[in-house]
Design a protein around this motif. Structure first.
Motif, PDB file in Angstrom:
ATOM      1  N   PRO A 125      72.800  30.240  79.220  1.00 48.11           N
ATOM      2  CA  PRO A 125      72.522  31.255  80.236  1.00 48.11           C
ATOM      3  C   PRO A 125      73.561  32.362  80.222  1.00 48.11           C
ATOM      4  CG  PRO A 125      73.300  29.215  81.252  1.00 48.11           C
ATOM      5  CD  PRO A 125      73.137  28.954  79.787  1.00 48.11           C
ATOM      6  N   ASP A 126      73.122  33.584  80.500  1.00 47.14           N
ATOM      7  CA  ASP A 126      74.034  34.718  80.602  1.00 47.14           C
ATOM      8  C   ASP A 126      74.743  34.649  81.944  1.00 47.14           C
ATOM      9  OD1 ASP A 126      73.354  35.855  78.146  1.00 47.14           O
ATOM     10  OD2 ASP A 126      71.615  36.871  79.017  1.00 47.14           O
ATOM     11  N   ILE A 127      76.057  34.589  81.894  1.00 47.62           N
ATOM     12  CA  ILE A 127      76.852  34.562  83.103  1.00 47.62           C
ATOM     13  C   ILE A 127      77.856  35.694  82.960  1.00 47.62           C
ATOM     14  CG2 ILE A 127      78.409  33.202  84.539  1.00 47.62           C
ATOM     15  CD1 ILE A 127      77.081  30.698  83.230  1.00 47.62           C
ATOM     16  N   ASP A 128      77.597  36.792  83.667  1.00 51.71           N
ATOM     17  CA  ASP A 128      78.382  38.001  83.492  1.00 51.71           C
ATOM     18  C   ASP A 128      79.275  38.247  84.706  1.00 51.71           C
ATOM     19  OD1 ASP A 128      79.303  40.273  82.235  1.00 51.71           O
ATOM     20  OD2 ASP A 128      77.733  41.550  83.086  1.00 51.71           O
ATOM     21  N   VAL A 129      80.192  37.308  84.943  1.00 50.81           N
ATOM     22  CA  VAL A 129      81.171  37.455  86.014  1.00 50.81           C
ATOM     23  C   VAL A 129      82.500  36.921  85.510  1.00 50.81           C
ATOM     24  CG1 VAL A 129      79.589  37.386  87.980  1.00 50.81           C
ATOM     25  CG2 VAL A 129      80.405  35.262  87.004  1.00 50.81           C
ATOM     26  N   ARG A 130      83.570  37.253  86.200  1.00 53.61           N
ATOM     27  CA  ARG A 130      84.912  36.854  85.759  1.00 53.61           C
ATOM     28  C   ARG A 130      85.677  36.190  86.900  1.00 53.61           C
ATOM     29  NH1 ARG A 130      83.221  36.753  81.384  1.00 53.61           N
ATOM     30  NH2 ARG A 130      83.064  38.508  80.016  1.00 53.61           N
ATOM     31  N   GLY A 131      86.770  35.502  86.538  1.00 57.28           N
ATOM     32  CA  GLY A 131      87.660  34.900  87.525  1.00 57.28           C
ATOM     33  C   GLY A 131      87.027  33.722  88.228  1.00 57.28           C
ATOM     34  N   ASP A 132      87.355  33.574  89.530  1.00 57.63           N
ATOM     35  CA  ASP A 132      86.835  32.463  90.322  1.00 57.63           C
ATOM     36  C   ASP A 132      85.315  32.513  90.401  1.00 57.63           C
ATOM     37  OD1 ASP A 132      89.363  31.496  90.736  1.00 57.63           O
ATOM     38  OD2 ASP A 132      89.601  32.455  92.708  1.00 57.63           O
ATOM     39  N   ASP A 133      84.767  33.739  90.438  1.00 62.03           N
ATOM     40  CA  ASP A 133      83.309  33.871  90.473  1.00 62.03           C
ATOM     41  C   ASP A 133      82.685  33.338  89.192  1.00 62.03           C
ATOM     42  OD1 ASP A 133      83.358  34.980  93.001  1.00 62.03           O
ATOM     43  OD2 ASP A 133      83.277  37.054  92.281  1.00 62.03           O
ATOM     44  N   GLU A 134      83.381  33.507  88.072  1.00 66.80           N
ATOM     45  CA  GLU A 134      82.861  32.994  86.807  1.00 66.80           C
ATOM     46  C   GLU A 134      82.792  31.479  86.833  1.00 66.80           C
ATOM     47  OE1 GLU A 134      83.465  33.390  82.018  1.00 66.80           O
ATOM     48  OE2 GLU A 134      85.229  33.636  83.284  1.00 66.80           O
ATOM     49  N   LEU A 135      83.820  30.839  87.357  1.00 67.64           N
ATOM     50  CA  LEU A 135      83.826  29.388  87.446  1.00 67.64           C
ATOM     51  C   LEU A 135      82.662  28.911  88.310  1.00 67.64           C
ATOM     52  CD1 LEU A 135      85.030  26.582  87.026  1.00 67.64           C
ATOM     53  CD2 LEU A 135      86.567  27.050  88.947  1.00 67.64           C
ATOM     54  N   ALA A 136      82.506  29.503  89.474  1.00 64.08           N
ATOM     55  CA  ALA A 136      81.434  29.093  90.389  1.00 64.08           C
ATOM     56  C   ALA A 136      80.061  29.324  89.767  1.00 64.08           C
ATOM     57  CB  ALA A 136      81.552  29.845  91.715  1.00 64.08           C
ATOM     58  N   ALA A 137      79.859  30.491  89.169  1.00 66.38           N
ATOM     59  CA  ALA A 137      78.559  30.806  88.569  1.00 66.38           C
ATOM     60  C   ALA A 137      78.261  29.878  87.397  1.00 66.38           C
ATOM     61  CB  ALA A 137      78.527  32.266  88.113  1.00 66.38           C
ATOM     62  N   THR A 138      79.268  29.583  86.596  1.00 66.07           N
ATOM     63  CA  THR A 138      79.084  28.711  85.441  1.00 66.07           C
ATOM     64  C   THR A 138      78.726  27.301  85.880  1.00 66.07           C
ATOM     65  OG1 THR A 138      80.612  30.011  84.104  1.00 66.07           O
ATOM     66  CG2 THR A 138      80.206  27.753  83.393  1.00 66.07           C
ATOM     67  N   VAL A 139      79.463  26.772  86.839  1.00 65.43           N
ATOM     68  CA  VAL A 139      79.202  25.398  87.289  1.00 65.43           C
ATOM     69  C   VAL A 139      77.841  25.303  87.970  1.00 65.43           C
ATOM     70  CG1 VAL A 139      80.021  23.510  88.750  1.00 65.43           C
ATOM     71  CG2 VAL A 139      81.658  24.827  87.391  1.00 65.43           C
ATOM     72  N   HIS A 140      77.454  26.331  88.732  1.00 72.66           N
ATOM     73  CA  HIS A 140      76.111  26.345  89.327  1.00 72.66           C
ATOM     74  C   HIS A 140      75.035  26.321  88.242  1.00 72.66           C
ATOM     75  CE1 HIS A 140      77.767  27.375  93.302  1.00 72.66           C
ATOM     76  NE2 HIS A 140      76.602  26.970  93.763  1.00 72.66           N
ATOM     77  N   ALA A 141      75.209  27.142  87.208  1.00 72.46           N
ATOM     78  CA  ALA A 141      74.227  27.195  86.115  1.00 72.46           C
ATOM     79  C   ALA A 141      74.162  25.852  85.389  1.00 72.46           C
ATOM     80  CB  ALA A 141      74.581  28.317  85.136  1.00 72.46           C
ATOM     81  N   LEU A 142      75.313  25.224  85.179  1.00 68.18           N
ATOM     82  CA  LEU A 142      75.336  23.923  84.518  1.00 68.18           C
ATOM     83  C   LEU A 142      74.630  22.873  85.370  1.00 68.18           C
ATOM     84  CD1 LEU A 142      79.000  23.944  83.169  1.00 68.18           C
ATOM     85  CD2 LEU A 142      76.904  24.252  81.825  1.00 68.18           C
ATOM     86  N   ARG A 143      74.886  22.882  86.668  1.00 66.04           N
ATOM     87  CA  ARG A 143      74.240  21.927  87.571  1.00 66.04           C
ATOM     88  C   ARG A 143      72.726  22.114  87.571  1.00 66.04           C
ATOM     89  NH1 ARG A 143      74.230  22.807  93.280  1.00 66.04           N
ATOM     90  NH2 ARG A 143      73.146  24.645  92.509  1.00 66.04           N
ATOM     91  N   ASP A 144      72.267  23.360  87.583  1.00 64.25           N
ATOM     92  CA  ASP A 144      70.824  23.618  87.549  1.00 64.25           C
ATOM     93  C   ASP A 144      70.206  23.118  86.246  1.00 64.25           C
ATOM     94  OD1 ASP A 144      71.166  24.776  90.034  1.00 64.25           O
ATOM     95  OD2 ASP A 144      70.987  26.843  89.308  1.00 64.25           O
ATOM     96  N   GLY A 145      70.914  23.303  85.136  1.00 66.53           N
ATOM     97  CA  GLY A 145      70.436  22.798  83.853  1.00 66.53           C
ATOM     98  C   GLY A 145      70.367  21.280  83.834  1.00 66.53           C
ATOM     99  N   GLU A 146      71.353  20.637  84.425  1.00 69.80           N
ATOM    100  CA  GLU A 146      71.346  19.166  84.502  1.00 69.80           C
ATOM    101  C   GLU A 146      70.166  18.673  85.327  1.00 69.80           C
ATOM    102  OE1 GLU A 146      73.070  17.049  82.826  1.00 69.80           O
ATOM    103  OE2 GLU A 146      74.698  18.312  82.099  1.00 69.80           O
ATOM    104  N   ALA A 147      69.887  19.346  86.437  1.00 65.88           N
ATOM    105  CA  ALA A 147      68.762  18.945  87.285  1.00 65.88           C
ATOM    106  C   ALA A 147      67.447  19.072  86.512  1.00 65.88           C
ATOM    107  CB  ALA A 147      68.733  19.781  88.562  1.00 65.88           C
TER     108      ALA A 147
END
Length: 147
Positions: free
Chosen positions: A80-102
């Motif tokens: 997935p394209d995740i175009d954010v940086r810093g703390d927002d990048e971590l949150a967006a990445t982990v959310h995307a990973l969790r959605d993929g796992e589901a």
């Protein structure tokens, strides 16, 4: 556990190929996430989940080979394209990973209802692949909650 061949079952194990492609995509996605989040506290947990997906790839490849099929070497998808940086990048990445796992958990659950899969394959999905994927969701949710 004896598995029947494609000829005996009447067709290729499309469900297994689909599950394998999803697992290959997960490995690619986690590797990309680890590159982006290098040095973050969540790295060890993400690395372990990536290893789990690599193990699932090996299990699914083995099942396909037993069915006389050639296993795909790469996913057809992309991370997935995740175009954010810093703390927002971590949150967006982990959310995307969790959605993929589901989504992967649901794919395994659907596979358990596929009449083309043998009881032995379904047992492997239930006892190993599904169980492993189900464990990833709460791990990622805990990362989200920890912020």
């Amino acid at each position: 556990m004896a598995l029947s061949t494609n000829l005996e079952r009447g067709g290729p194990p499309a469900t297994l190929t689909s599950l394998l492609r999803a697992e290959l995509s997960a490995v690619e996605t986690y590797r990309g996430a680890l590159e982006r989040l290098d040095g973050q506290a969540v790295g060890a947990q993400l690395r372990q989940i990536c290893v789990d997906h690599s193990r699932s790839v090996q299990v699914l490849r083995g099942l396909l080979l037993r069915h006389g099929e050639t296993a795909p070497a790469a996913s057809a998808g992309r991370e997935p394209d995740i175009d954010v940086r810093g703390d927002d990048e971590l949150a967006a990445t982990v959310h995307a990973l969790r959605d993929g796992e589901a989504r992967q958990v649901e794919a395994y659950r659907r596979a358990l209802t596929d009449p083309a899969l043998t009881p032995g394959v379904k047992a492997m999905i239930r006892s190993d692949l599904l169980r492993r994927s189900e464990g990833h969701v709460p791990t990622l949710e805990a990362m989200i909650e920890a912020g």
